[in-house]
Design an enzyme around this catalytic site. Sequence first.
Site, PDB file in Angstrom:
ATOM      1  N   ASP A  36     -47.083  18.120  21.215  1.00 59.84           N
ATOM      2  CA  ASP A  36     -46.691  18.480  19.745  1.00 59.84           C
ATOM      3  C   ASP A  36     -45.597  20.014  19.301  1.00 59.84           C
ATOM      4  OD1 ASP A  36     -48.561  20.401  20.519  1.00 59.84           O
ATOM      5  OD2 ASP A  36     -50.010  19.810  19.414  1.00 59.84           O
ATOM      6  N   GLU A  73     -50.476  20.576  13.211  1.00 60.93           N
ATOM      7  CA  GLU A  73     -51.363  21.625  11.731  1.00 60.93           C
ATOM      8  C   GLU A  73     -51.477  20.544  11.176  1.00 60.93           C
ATOM      9  OE1 GLU A  73     -52.741  24.297  13.844  1.00 60.93           O
ATOM     10  OE2 GLU A  73     -51.338  24.401  15.915  1.00 60.93           O
TER      11      GLU A  73
HETATM   12 ZN   LIG Z   1     -53.111  25.131  15.853  1.00 64.93          ZN
HETATM   13 ZN   LIG Z   2     -52.478  23.220  18.635  1.00 65.99          ZN
END
Ligand SMILES: [Zn+2]
Ligand SMILES: [Zn+2]
Length: 445
Positions: free
Chosen positions: A105, A175
């Site tokens: 990510d 997130e």
């Molecule tokens: Zn996180």
């Molecule tokens: Zn994370």
Amino acid sequence: MKRWLIPFTVFLGAASLAASAADSIDAAVKHELPSLLAFYKERHAAPELSHYEVASAAAVAKELRAAGFQVTENVGKYLDPTLQGHGVVAVLENGKGPTLLIRSDLDALPVQEKTGLPYASSVHFKTASGQEVPVMHACGHDIHMSSLVGTARVLASMRKSWRGKLILIGQPAEETIDGASAMVRDGLYERFGKPDFALALHDWDDLPAGKIGMTSGFAMAMSTQVDITVRGIGGHGSKPEKAKDPIVLAAQIVLALQTIVSREISPFDQAVVTVGTIHGGTKRNIIPDEVKLELNIRTYKESVRKQILASVERIARGQAEAAGVPADRMPIVTLIENEFAPALFNDPKIAARIGPAIKREIGAENVLELPPVMGSEDFGQFGLDGKIPVFMFRVGAVDPARYAEAQRTGALLPTLHSPTFQPLPEPTIETGVRAMVASALELLK
Ligand SMILES: [Zn+2]
Ligand SMILES: [Zn+2]
């Protein structure tokens, strides 16, 4: 009987090949480590919020291109048309074989960093509503980006040891858990091919650096987001009798919501109800006319999730009725459909293959079996509801000396998302890359 027919040299050849592969992962990672560390510190000092990962995506894309991958940027389509997808997809084909997706990510969090590190973030970001918020890589997605770059470089340099196709992903908006689905919605698999397996890692706040944590089967919970707009009747702070105060009502709702898990859900079912934000009012002598609550709900079972959603609705309404709020000012409970993350199911068959491979690479004593957690991830979205087996392992990130001290004294270590979360970058990235490369070589044999 049959095994006696296999020439001895085959055994010898296989054994020495395995040994040299293990040696070369370690050596290759060590070689990359100084520049990965520099990359990590740069990214750590320049965090970006979910949906705004422009520089992070560009930095990852640049490194993956330099490692020899075919890179496509700006992959991702959100339901909100005003948002831009900043996903990165990097492909490396290396003959006939399976396709493996590895994901990192890219995004950070609205947290004011308080680690005092020389490379700490001092970044502030102005949101669409004009609010200025501090930004920090408080979840360690900078560790993940650095590990992805390291994995790319090492696997590209070891092309003789594997066959197939690698799809490396820089995923935005983890997130807010809408980034993985945005990439899938933008035709990820139609454009770049469907993987046979998908892997990811997450740094961990409760595990010393140098260790890997594995959980086979259900590993992370479903995450559901709900907003409650508590409505009252505004007025002068000195005349409560002429108003219906939504601040007092919101406080009662927050407390009553705590009884869902403690009094309504079976103790044998896991569930969390957290009210993460509460906003209302502008001035001390004004009774406002509404207060906003943002809730996060974690469960493993769909039936428990449904039960909690019904309870939230009932409690909000019931408390408002008890407070004498008029029927046309009842609370509004909104389920945020596109910010749902399914539970993460780590494929046991992948575990049975990569577990031993990681043990061979970093030592069996450094690979621990960990219980599931109530944390959530949208990585599971890449599995298309169980159609593609996925596995996410955890990478210890805590300074081992600090971890041992905390074990001894009972001191609390900073958790992920905390302003003092501080991964020890060198051994964390080194172990992450070694474990990921060993896993990839096993799956792309
Ligand atoms: Zn996180
Ligand atoms: Zn994370």
